[in-house]
Design a protein around this motif. Structure first.
Motif, PDB file in Angstrom:
ATOM      1  N   GLN A 195     -47.960  49.008 -13.647  1.00  0.00           N
ATOM      2  CA  GLN A 195     -47.337  47.561 -13.377  1.00  0.00           C
ATOM      3  C   GLN A 195     -46.298  46.811 -14.360  1.00  0.00           C
ATOM      4  OE1 GLN A 195     -47.806  45.424 -10.897  1.00  0.00           O
ATOM      5  NE2 GLN A 195     -49.140  46.637  -9.780  1.00  0.00           N
ATOM      6  N   ALA A 196     -46.585  47.447 -15.619  1.00  0.00           N
ATOM      7  CA  ALA A 196     -45.417  47.038 -16.552  1.00  0.00           C
ATOM      8  C   ALA A 196     -44.126  47.498 -16.169  1.00  0.00           C
ATOM      9  CB  ALA A 196     -46.093  47.511 -18.111  1.00  0.00           C
ATOM     10  N   LEU A 197     -44.209  48.570 -15.460  1.00  0.00           N
ATOM     11  CA  LEU A 197     -42.861  49.439 -15.203  1.00  0.00           C
ATOM     12  C   LEU A 197     -42.031  48.400 -14.197  1.00  0.00           C
ATOM     13  CD1 LEU A 197     -41.054  51.622 -14.932  1.00  0.00           C
ATOM     14  CD2 LEU A 197     -42.802  52.887 -13.570  1.00  0.00           C
ATOM     15  N   LYS A 198     -42.877  47.767 -13.396  1.00  0.00           N
ATOM     16  CA  LYS A 198     -42.187  46.758 -12.519  1.00  0.00           C
ATOM     17  C   LYS A 198     -41.449  45.915 -13.200  1.00  0.00           C
ATOM     18  CE  LYS A 198     -43.111  43.735  -8.608  1.00  0.00           C
ATOM     19  NZ  LYS A 198     -44.641  42.961  -8.044  1.00  0.00           N
ATOM     20  N   GLY A 199     -42.261  45.189 -14.182  1.00  0.00           N
ATOM     21  CA  GLY A 199     -41.390  44.128 -15.018  1.00  0.00           C
ATOM     22  C   GLY A 199     -40.230  44.902 -15.760  1.00  0.00           C
ATOM     23  N   VAL A 200     -40.155  46.045 -16.300  1.00  0.00           N
ATOM     24  CA  VAL A 200     -38.865  46.734 -16.788  1.00  0.00           C
ATOM     25  C   VAL A 200     -37.966  46.679 -15.599  1.00  0.00           C
ATOM     26  CG1 VAL A 200     -37.849  48.607 -17.615  1.00  0.00           C
ATOM     27  CG2 VAL A 200     -40.096  47.821 -18.510  1.00  0.00           C
ATOM     28  N   LEU A 201     -38.174  47.197 -14.229  1.00  0.00           N
ATOM     29  CA  LEU A 201     -37.117  47.395 -13.326  1.00  0.00           C
ATOM     30  C   LEU A 201     -36.652  45.736 -13.138  1.00  0.00           C
ATOM     31  CD1 LEU A 201     -39.085  49.399 -10.939  1.00  0.00           C
ATOM     32  CD2 LEU A 201     -37.133  50.170 -12.433  1.00  0.00           C
ATOM     33  N   ARG A 202     -37.524  44.893 -13.226  1.00  0.00           N
ATOM     34  CA  ARG A 202     -37.013  43.448 -12.971  1.00  0.00           C
ATOM     35  C   ARG A 202     -35.893  42.930 -13.858  1.00  0.00           C
ATOM     36  NH1 ARG A 202     -40.535  38.195 -11.296  1.00  0.00           N
ATOM     37  NH2 ARG A 202     -39.245  36.820 -12.160  1.00  0.00           N
ATOM     38  N   GLU A 203     -36.432  43.146 -15.110  1.00  0.00           N
ATOM     39  CA  GLU A 203     -35.682  42.649 -16.131  1.00  0.00           C
ATOM     40  C   GLU A 203     -34.241  43.388 -16.254  1.00  0.00           C
ATOM     41  OE1 GLU A 203     -35.927  40.426 -18.361  1.00  0.00           O
ATOM     42  OE2 GLU A 203     -37.522  39.875 -17.266  1.00  0.00           O
ATOM     43  N   ARG A 204     -34.240  44.957 -15.985  1.00  0.00           N
ATOM     44  CA  ARG A 204     -32.935  45.570 -15.870  1.00  0.00           C
ATOM     45  C   ARG A 204     -32.143  45.081 -14.648  1.00  0.00           C
ATOM     46  NH1 ARG A 204     -30.755  49.568 -19.227  1.00  0.00           N
ATOM     47  NH2 ARG A 204     -32.170  49.587 -20.945  1.00  0.00           N
ATOM     48  N   ILE A 205     -32.830  44.788 -13.443  1.00  0.00           N
ATOM     49  CA  ILE A 205     -32.032  44.368 -12.327  1.00  0.00           C
ATOM     50  C   ILE A 205     -31.144  43.109 -12.637  1.00  0.00           C
ATOM     51  CG2 ILE A 205     -32.102  43.677  -9.798  1.00  0.00           C
ATOM     52  CD1 ILE A 205     -33.922  45.961  -9.667  1.00  0.00           C
ATOM     53  N   LEU A 206     -32.207  42.177 -13.283  1.00  0.00           N
ATOM     54  CA  LEU A 206     -31.512  40.904 -13.878  1.00  0.00           C
ATOM     55  C   LEU A 206     -30.520  41.030 -14.698  1.00  0.00           C
ATOM     56  CD1 LEU A 206     -31.817  37.780 -13.737  1.00  0.00           C
ATOM     57  CD2 LEU A 206     -33.293  37.862 -15.534  1.00  0.00           C
ATOM     58  N   SER A 207     -30.604  41.917 -15.498  1.00  0.00           N
ATOM     59  CA  SER A 207     -29.315  42.203 -16.400  1.00  0.00           C
ATOM     60  C   SER A 207     -28.156  42.661 -15.871  1.00  0.00           C
ATOM     61  CB  SER A 207     -29.753  42.938 -17.691  1.00  0.00           C
ATOM     62  OG  SER A 207     -29.941  44.337 -17.121  1.00  0.00           O
ATOM     63  N   PHE A 208     -28.410  43.450 -14.825  1.00  0.00           N
ATOM     64  CA  PHE A 208     -27.009  43.891 -14.097  1.00  0.00           C
ATOM     65  C   PHE A 208     -26.559  42.734 -13.414  1.00  0.00           C
ATOM     66  CE2 PHE A 208     -29.330  48.200 -13.128  1.00  0.00           C
ATOM     67  CZ  PHE A 208     -28.867  48.709 -14.323  1.00  0.00           C
ATOM     68  N   LEU A 209     -27.312  41.970 -12.754  1.00  0.00           N
ATOM     69  CA  LEU A 209     -26.755  40.474 -11.954  1.00  0.00           C
ATOM     70  C   LEU A 209     -26.071  39.741 -13.018  1.00  0.00           C
ATOM     71  CD1 LEU A 209     -29.901  39.789  -9.539  1.00  0.00           C
ATOM     72  CD2 LEU A 209     -27.802  41.264  -9.018  1.00  0.00           C
ATOM     73  N   GLN A 210     -26.662  39.679 -14.070  1.00  0.00           N
ATOM     74  CA  GLN A 210     -26.091  38.492 -15.095  1.00  0.00           C
ATOM     75  C   GLN A 210     -24.930  39.142 -15.773  1.00  0.00           C
ATOM     76  OE1 GLN A 210     -29.711  37.884 -17.500  1.00  0.00           O
ATOM     77  NE2 GLN A 210     -29.949  36.085 -16.513  1.00  0.00           N
ATOM     78  N   GLU A 211     -24.635  40.587 -15.825  1.00  0.00           N
ATOM     79  CA  GLU A 211     -23.458  41.012 -16.567  1.00  0.00           C
ATOM     80  C   GLU A 211     -22.194  40.617 -16.056  1.00  0.00           C
ATOM     81  OE1 GLU A 211     -23.354  45.539 -16.502  1.00  0.00           O
ATOM     82  OE2 GLU A 211     -25.229  45.191 -17.766  1.00  0.00           O
ATOM     83  N   SER A 212     -22.206  40.670 -14.680  1.00  0.00           N
ATOM     84  CA  SER A 212     -20.784  40.311 -13.994  1.00  0.00           C
ATOM     85  C   SER A 212     -20.634  38.689 -13.992  1.00  0.00           C
ATOM     86  CB  SER A 212     -20.884  40.643 -12.784  1.00  0.00           C
ATOM     87  OG  SER A 212     -22.007  40.068 -11.908  1.00  0.00           O
ATOM     88  N   ASP A 213     -21.588  37.804 -14.372  1.00  0.00           N
ATOM     89  CA  ASP A 213     -21.374  36.393 -14.268  1.00  0.00           C
ATOM     90  C   ASP A 213     -20.135  35.849 -15.482  1.00  0.00           C
ATOM     91  OD1 ASP A 213     -22.103  34.177 -13.283  1.00  0.00           O
ATOM     92  OD2 ASP A 213     -24.199  34.279 -13.713  1.00  0.00           O
ATOM     93  N   GLN A 214     -19.611  34.953 -15.217  1.00  0.00           N
ATOM     94  CA  GLN A 214     -18.795  34.274 -16.271  1.00  0.00           C
ATOM     95  C   GLN A 214     -18.694  32.691 -16.084  1.00  0.00           C
ATOM     96  OE1 GLN A 214     -15.125  34.405 -12.982  1.00  0.00           O
ATOM     97  NE2 GLN A 214     -14.583  35.596 -14.582  1.00  0.00           N
TER      98      GLN A 214
END
Ligand SMILES: Nc1nc2c(ncn2[C@@H]2O[C@H](COP(=O)(O)OP(=O)(O)OP(=O)(O)O)[C@@H](O)[C@H]2O)c(=O)[nH]1
Ligand SMILES: [Mg+2]
Length: 394
Positions: free
Chosen positions: A156-175
């Protein structure tokens, strides 16, 4: 971080409840009929680069969710009891939630430890959701790392890691919004994309957003290739109460756009939205035409366009990446709109696009109604994907 629209223009009220939806069935039908097959000879440059990747036929998949009957703008018709905006987003992402997050939940159910078999199944789920091979590998590597370092033992904690990573991808391109918006004069947005991705519809919806936020808007019918394309934009103009600058069908798109930007400057409007063609006559190279349109508007207003917005159809999956690379090379894409997320189980493409292209996603399309174009908010998107249904019902 929020995109330029929400940061600069959105009225607080308009974020809470959807605006009244003016989509009339008759128009929707016309739009669907209007979508044509991309001729083999057309858009030669696009074909060369992304041959067999462009959707040759536009499939308008209807969202499964039953919609309340839309009301027309300007009528006294009662607002339908709209679910909260978040709930609606969650519903519209239902197909992706089913194939991605719900499958993750089933995968983790009853599992006590993270083993190779679980990681293999996870890889398959990530790729099925169209997160892309490279993105999936990066997520798996992050998961393996955490397991190795004993930070993770619970699936279940792995789901949290995936979620955080995916969020960081989405935020990376923000400006920051300030990088895009002009200091003075109209904010000129040139909208590009292959045929049928939802350019004209998205322009109509964006115009409605600006109008709701009290901004003056002008739309320019830079797709002069088909008379129906001009009419379609005019219908949107009537619906949202925005003037449309158009030329005769078949006229030079650059000169129509020049006139449109000139009118926007002369009238001192806040926003000029320029529609362009997704395909042209066989003899004309689409990319060259788009470059010319871009150049010509800069002659009237030096800093224009302030945004080259590429519209991508999420249902085309990985092809969206090739399209983006190609358009970016030709006209320098500064923002993305991902449409039709309601019609696909492959919503992971948004994370993939952000990670691969580093171009900010401004809006996401989650349906055909006017308020179904949402300002892209990475945190809200991830929350809508990952949260349990009952959270939304609270
Ligand atoms: N379900 C759904 N349909 C959408 C969305 N965005 C656009 N569409 C539909 O996609 C179809 C094509 O949209 P258009 O706006 O005409 O696409 P276009 O890119 O302007 O097409 P061309 O002018 O032919 O290049 C229409 O039926 C739209 O209603 C969305 O977010 N969800
Ligand atoms: Mg169009």
């Amino acid at each position: 971080m929020l995109g330029w629209f929400k940061k600069k223009f959105a009225k607080k009220d308009s974020l809470e409840e959807p605006a009244q939806a003016p989509v009339e069935e008759v128009v929707a039908q016309e739009v669907v009929q209007d979508v044509e097959i991309l001729p083999d000879e057309a858009v030669a440059a696009v074909e060369e680069q992304i041959e067999e990747q462009i959707p040759v036929e536009v499939q308008v998949e209807q969202p499964e969710t039953a919609e309340p009957k839309p009301a027309k703008i300007g009528t006294e018709q009662e607002k339908p009891q709209a679910p909260s905006m978040f709930r609606r987003l969650q519903e519209r992402l239902g197909k992706t939630r089913n194939t991605f997050v719900h499958r993750l939940d089933s995968l983790f159910l009853g599992k006590k430890e993270i083993d190779q078999e679980l990681l293999d199944d996870l890889e398959e789920i990530l790729i099925t959701a169209d997160l892309g091979v490279a993105t999936a590998q990066e997520l798996l590597a992050a998961a393996r790392d955490s397991v190795k370092r004993n930070e993770l033992s619970d699936p279940q904690a792995l789901k949290g890691v995936l979620r955080e990573r995916i969020l960081s991808f989405l935020q990376e391109s923000d400006q920051p919004a300030e990088l895009v918006l002009p200091e003075s004069g109209p904010f000129v947005v040139m909208v590009v994309g292959v045929n049928g991705v939802g350019k004209t519809t998205s322009i109509g919806k964006i115009a409605a957003k600006f109008v709701n936020a009290g901004q003056s808007v002008l739309m320019v019918a830079g797709d002069t290739f088909r008379a129906a394309a001009i009419d379609q934009l005019k219908i949107w103009g009537d619906r949202v109460g925005v003037e449309v600058v158009a030329g005769a069908p078949g006229s030079d798109p650059s000169s129509v756009v020049f006139d449109g930007v000139a009118q926007g400057v002369a009238q001192g409007v806040d926003v000029v939205l320029v529609d362009t063609a997704g395909r042209l006559h066989t003899s004309v190279n689409l990319m060259e035409e788009l470059k010319k349109i871009k150049r010509v508007m800069g002659k009237k207003l030096e800093t224009a366009p302030h945004e080259v917005m590429l519209v991508l159809d999420a249902t085309t999956g990985q092809n969206a990446i090739s399209q983006a690379k190609f358009f970016n090379e030709a006209v320098g894409v500064t923002g993305l709109t991902m449409t039709k997320l309601d019609g696909t189980a492959k919503g992971g493409i948004v994370a993939n696009v952000c990670r691969e292209l580093k171009i900010p996603v401004r809006f996401i399309g989650i349906g055909e109604q006017v308020d179904d174009l949402r300002d892209f908010d990475p945190e809200e998107f991830v929350e809508a994907l990952f949260s349990r249904d009952e959270t939304a019902e609270q």
